[in-house]
Write an enzyme that holds these catalytic residues in place. Structure first.
Site, PDB file in Angstrom:
ATOM      1  N   THR A 185      14.400  29.370 -56.863  1.00  0.00           N
ATOM      2  CA  THR A 185      13.016  29.852 -56.755  1.00  0.00           C
ATOM      3  C   THR A 185      12.942  31.211 -56.060  1.00  0.00           C
ATOM      4  O   THR A 185      13.800  31.538 -55.230  1.00  0.00           O
ATOM      5  CB  THR A 185      12.182  28.814 -55.969  1.00  0.00           C
ATOM      6  OG1 THR A 185      10.975  29.411 -55.527  1.00  0.00           O
ATOM      7  CG2 THR A 185      12.906  28.319 -54.729  1.00  0.00           C
ATOM      8  N   ASP A 186      11.874  31.951 -56.356  1.00  0.00           N
ATOM      9  CA  ASP A 186      11.642  33.225 -55.662  1.00  0.00           C
ATOM     10  C   ASP A 186      11.383  33.014 -54.168  1.00  0.00           C
ATOM     11  O   ASP A 186      11.516  33.940 -53.368  1.00  0.00           O
ATOM     12  CB  ASP A 186      10.468  34.001 -56.296  1.00  0.00           C
ATOM     13  CG  ASP A 186       9.133  33.262 -56.314  1.00  0.00           C
ATOM     14  OD1 ASP A 186       9.089  32.079 -55.915  1.00  0.00           O
ATOM     15  OD2 ASP A 186       8.124  33.876 -56.733  1.00  0.00           O
ATOM     16  N   GLU A 187      11.026  31.759 -53.808  1.00  0.00           N
ATOM     17  CA  GLU A 187      10.660  31.507 -52.405  1.00  0.00           C
ATOM     18  C   GLU A 187      11.842  31.668 -51.451  1.00  0.00           C
ATOM     19  O   GLU A 187      11.644  31.796 -50.243  1.00  0.00           O
ATOM     20  CB  GLU A 187      10.016  30.122 -52.271  1.00  0.00           C
ATOM     21  CG  GLU A 187       8.746  30.023 -53.102  1.00  0.00           C
ATOM     22  CD  GLU A 187       7.888  28.808 -52.789  1.00  0.00           C
ATOM     23  OE1 GLU A 187       7.878  28.356 -51.646  1.00  0.00           O
ATOM     24  OE2 GLU A 187       7.225  28.325 -53.722  1.00  0.00           O
ATOM     25  N   TYR A 194      10.933  23.670 -47.517  1.00  0.00           N
ATOM     26  CA  TYR A 194      11.257  23.652 -48.949  1.00  0.00           C
ATOM     27  C   TYR A 194      12.138  24.842 -49.327  1.00  0.00           C
ATOM     28  O   TYR A 194      13.223  24.678 -49.884  1.00  0.00           O
ATOM     29  CB  TYR A 194       9.971  23.682 -49.797  1.00  0.00           C
ATOM     30  CG  TYR A 194      10.209  24.075 -51.243  1.00  0.00           C
ATOM     31  CD1 TYR A 194      10.902  23.234 -52.110  1.00  0.00           C
ATOM     32  CD2 TYR A 194       9.760  25.306 -51.739  1.00  0.00           C
ATOM     33  CE1 TYR A 194      11.142  23.603 -53.432  1.00  0.00           C
ATOM     34  CE2 TYR A 194       9.989  25.676 -53.064  1.00  0.00           C
ATOM     35  CZ  TYR A 194      10.682  24.822 -53.906  1.00  0.00           C
ATOM     36  OH  TYR A 194      10.925  25.193 -55.209  1.00  0.00           O
ATOM     37  N   ARG A 220       0.636  35.140 -55.833  1.00  0.00           N
ATOM     38  CA  ARG A 220       1.787  34.534 -56.515  1.00  0.00           C
ATOM     39  C   ARG A 220       1.985  35.253 -57.842  1.00  0.00           C
ATOM     40  O   ARG A 220       1.042  35.768 -58.428  1.00  0.00           O
ATOM     41  CB  ARG A 220       1.543  33.032 -56.764  1.00  0.00           C
ATOM     42  CG  ARG A 220       1.297  32.226 -55.487  1.00  0.00           C
ATOM     43  CD  ARG A 220       2.542  32.186 -54.623  1.00  0.00           C
ATOM     44  NE  ARG A 220       2.396  31.451 -53.376  1.00  0.00           N
ATOM     45  CZ  ARG A 220       2.246  32.034 -52.173  1.00  0.00           C
ATOM     46  NH1 ARG A 220       2.173  33.346 -52.065  1.00  0.00           N
ATOM     47  NH2 ARG A 220       2.185  31.301 -51.079  1.00  0.00           N
ATOM     48  N   LYS A 245      16.111  25.111 -50.598  1.00  0.00           N
ATOM     49  CA  LYS A 245      16.535  25.718 -51.867  1.00  0.00           C
ATOM     50  C   LYS A 245      17.522  26.855 -51.603  1.00  0.00           C
ATOM     51  O   LYS A 245      18.498  27.035 -52.341  1.00  0.00           O
ATOM     52  CB  LYS A 245      15.318  26.254 -52.641  1.00  0.00           C
ATOM     53  CG  LYS A 245      14.359  25.201 -53.151  1.00  0.00           C
ATOM     54  CD  LYS A 245      14.955  24.267 -54.192  1.00  0.00           C
ATOM     55  CE  LYS A 245      15.233  24.955 -55.519  1.00  0.00           C
ATOM     56  NZ  LYS A 245      15.719  23.976 -56.528  1.00  0.00           N
TER      57      LYS A 245
HETATM   58  N1  LIG Z   1       7.211  24.700 -60.038  1.00  0.00           N
HETATM   59  C1  LIG Z   1       7.495  25.970 -59.811  1.00  0.00           C
HETATM   60  O1  LIG Z   1       6.609  26.836 -59.813  1.00  0.00           O
HETATM   61  C2  LIG Z   1       8.915  26.397 -59.582  1.00  0.00           C
HETATM   62  C3  LIG Z   1       9.225  27.757 -59.555  1.00  0.00           C
HETATM   63  C4  LIG Z   1      10.558  28.153 -59.395  1.00  0.00           C
HETATM   64  C5  LIG Z   1      11.545  27.191 -59.247  1.00  0.00           C
HETATM   65  N2  LIG Z   1      11.219  25.875 -59.256  1.00  0.00           N
HETATM   66  C6  LIG Z   1      12.325  24.891 -59.135  1.00  0.00           C
HETATM   67  O2  LIG Z   1      12.421  24.243 -60.392  1.00  0.00           O
HETATM   68  C7  LIG Z   1      12.859  22.895 -60.228  1.00  0.00           C
HETATM   69  C8  LIG Z   1      11.878  21.964 -60.903  1.00  0.00           C
HETATM   70  O3  LIG Z   1      10.583  22.152 -60.318  1.00  0.00           O
HETATM   71  P1  LIG Z   1       9.327  21.313 -60.809  1.00  0.00           P
HETATM   72  O4  LIG Z   1       8.125  22.086 -60.475  1.00  0.00           O
HETATM   73  O5  LIG Z   1       9.571  20.843 -62.199  1.00  0.00           O
HETATM   74  O6  LIG Z   1       9.433  20.059 -59.807  1.00  0.00           O
HETATM   75  P2  LIG Z   1       8.860  18.580 -59.977  1.00  0.00           P
HETATM   76  O7  LIG Z   1       8.603  18.117 -58.587  1.00  0.00           O
HETATM   77  O8  LIG Z   1       7.766  18.552 -60.981  1.00  0.00           O
HETATM   78  O9  LIG Z   1      10.090  17.772 -60.597  1.00  0.00           O
HETATM   79  C9  LIG Z   1      11.208  17.412 -59.867  1.00  0.00           C
HETATM   80  C10 LIG Z   1      11.874  16.230 -60.564  1.00  0.00           C
HETATM   81  O10 LIG Z   1      13.058  15.901 -59.830  1.00  0.00           O
HETATM   82  C11 LIG Z   1      13.126  14.492 -59.696  1.00  0.00           C
HETATM   83  N3  LIG Z   1      13.890  14.178 -58.481  1.00  0.00           N
HETATM   84  C12 LIG Z   1      13.511  14.379 -57.204  1.00  0.00           C
HETATM   85  N4  LIG Z   1      14.472  13.939 -56.368  1.00  0.00           N
HETATM   86  C13 LIG Z   1      15.486  13.485 -57.141  1.00  0.00           C
HETATM   87  C14 LIG Z   1      16.757  12.917 -56.862  1.00  0.00           C
HETATM   88  N5  LIG Z   1      17.173  12.742 -55.597  1.00  0.00           N
HETATM   89  N6  LIG Z   1      17.547  12.571 -57.891  1.00  0.00           N
HETATM   90  C15 LIG Z   1      17.129  12.739 -59.183  1.00  0.00           C
HETATM   91  N7  LIG Z   1      15.936  13.245 -59.504  1.00  0.00           N
HETATM   92  C16 LIG Z   1      15.115  13.622 -58.490  1.00  0.00           C
HETATM   93  C17 LIG Z   1      11.672  14.034 -59.620  1.00  0.00           C
HETATM   94  O11 LIG Z   1      11.534  12.674 -59.969  1.00  0.00           O
HETATM   95  C18 LIG Z   1      10.996  14.981 -60.599  1.00  0.00           C
HETATM   96  O12 LIG Z   1      11.001  14.435 -61.901  1.00  0.00           O
HETATM   97  C19 LIG Z   1      12.934  22.671 -58.707  1.00  0.00           C
HETATM   98  O13 LIG Z   1      14.285  22.779 -58.346  1.00  0.00           O
HETATM   99  C20 LIG Z   1      12.121  23.782 -58.109  1.00  0.00           C
HETATM  100  O14 LIG Z   1      12.641  24.153 -56.867  1.00  0.00           O
HETATM  101  C21 LIG Z   1       9.931  25.445 -59.420  1.00  0.00           C
END
Ligand SMILES: NC(=O)c1ccc[n+]([C@@H]2O[C@H](COP(=O)([O-])OP(=O)(O)OC[C@H]3O[C@@H](n4cnc5c(N)ncnc54)[C@H](O)[C@@H]3O)[C@@H](O)[C@H]2O)c1
Length: 339
Positions: free
Chosen positions: A125-127, A153, A217, A157
């Site tokens: 993530t950009d964070e 968080y 954002r 990451k």
């Molecule tokens: N949402 C955003 O804007 C954004 C932006 C940049 C990066 N990201 C990164 O992208 C990835 C996905 O983000 P998202 O928004 O889809 O998150 P989300 O919370 O919607 O999905 C996360 C998924 O991971 C599963 N999970 C959690 N803990 C687990 C474990 N211990 N074992 C197996 N599965 C597990 C959850 O059940 C869920 O389905 C993350 O790594 C996040 O850091 C998100």
């Protein structure tokens, strides 16, 4: 090619699985997800019966389980979306963020080493870069911007990113990392800003906005993120980090007002609430590297993306209403209870 997609019942992993299972029928995909509160199997309903797709319930922190899965499946590629992803929850309960986002990633890295996986891709993530001042629109995050995380968080990451790069340098593990800006689009859990505002506005409920809503954002439509990850996995250079973003900087208040305008709802629904502690001011990505080296370009700007998102929420009320009333958690039992 056999691909493991972890966290594929979540927002971005779910969109990735839906798109890539259809795009690459010659590949096999296994989605592994622990189905925490954020995982929703209903998202994957339309591909559940595809011959090149399999869903496995499991936790990336469970080393024996993960080694067993890798032994049986012999994956070529592992793409890790699994994470605890909500900043507010990380302020309430940091432990699970370290446990899943750091220790879980270490288990995956060890499994990739042990079973000679050809590519481990970490979705970051950009964070991890911290934040930028509001009054310096000229400043952007580059891949070599120092890590400077603000919340539990983003610290978790950032720790994972360091581990991934260390496994490359020390053990020669073939890794890549993508760092993307804020995503929005279909199947987004309604605790996050955009789906929260859409679902609450549709029900004429008050719309909580942190502080004065000035935090900025850089928004990217989720399928543009998925396409970027696919490019990196197939064509990206091992050991490299790629920033992903579409230059769509918006303040939270602008986002909320745009949604209200599309839904024809009054701005009087907006309710300013006490700011999040340590709230990052502004994120803004420089995606030049992925654009010039891999030819990635986003298809959506914010206007077309927010419209597509709102339309999706209007036509998929069942999906988000099941989340709000808790029904989605019974879906696994319904699908798998007797198998
Ligand atoms: N949402 C955003 O804007 C954004 C932006 C940049 C990066 N990201 C990164 O992208 C990835 C996905 O983000 P998202 O928004 O889809 O998150 P989300 O919370 O919607 O999905 C996360 C998924 O991971 C599963 N999970 C959690 N803990 C687990 C474990 N211990 N074992 C197996 N599965 C597990 C959850 O059940 C869920 O389905 C993350 O790594 C996040 O850091 C998100």
């Amino acid at each position: 090619m056999k691909v493991l997609v972890t966290g594929g019942a979540g927002f971005i992993g779910g969109n990735y699985a839906l798109e890539m299972v259809k795009k690459y029928p010659e590949d096999e995909m296994v989605v592994l997800d622990a189905l925490t509160y954020a995982g929703n199997l209903e998202t994957l309903e339309s591909i559940m019966e595809e011959p090149n797709f399999k869903f496995v319930k499991g936790d990336i922190r469970n080393r024996d389980f993960i080694y067993n899965l890798f032994e049986n499946e012999q994956f070529d590629v592992v793409i890790n979306f699994a994470a605890e992803s909500h900043v507010d929850r990380s302020i309430e309960e940091p432990d699970i963020f370290v446990s899943t986002n750091v220790m879980g990633v270490q288990v995956l890295l060890d499994a990739c080493r042990k079973y000679n996986v050809k590519r481990f891709h970490q979705v970051s993530t950009d964070e991890v870069y911290g934040d930028l001042p509001l009054d310096r629109p000229d400043l952007l995050f580059h891949e070599d911007t120092p890590i400077h995380a603000s919340s539990p968080y983003s610290a978790s990451k950032a720790s994972a990113d360091l581990l991934v790069l260390a496994y490359h340098r020390t053990f020669g593990l073939p890794v890549t990392i993508s760092r993307c800006s804020n995503n929005y689009g279909p199947y987004h859990f309604p605790e996050k800003l955009i789906p929260l505002i859409i679902s609450r506005a549709l029900n004429d409920e008050s719309l909580p906005v942190y502080g004065e809503g000035k935090n900025v954002r850089d928004w990217l439509y989720v399928t543009d993120h998925c396409k970027a990850i696919d490019l990196i996995v197939r064509k990206g250079k091992v050991g490299e980090v790629y920033n992903i973003g579409g230059h769509n900087e918006k303040s939270n208040l602008e986002v909320v007002k745009t949604i209200l305008k599309y839904l024809n709802k009054p701005e009087s629904l907006i309710q300013f609430v006490k700011d999040r502690p340590g709230h990052d001011l502004r994120y803004a990505m420089d995606p030049t590297k992925i654009q010039t080296e891999l030819g990635w370009q986003p298809e959506y700007d914010f206007d077309s993306g927010i419209k597509a998102t709102i339309d999706w929420y209007l036509t998929h009320k069942d999906w988000w209403e099941h989340i709000i009333n808790g029904e989605y958690q019974a879906y696994y039992e319904k699908m798998y209870g007797n198998r």
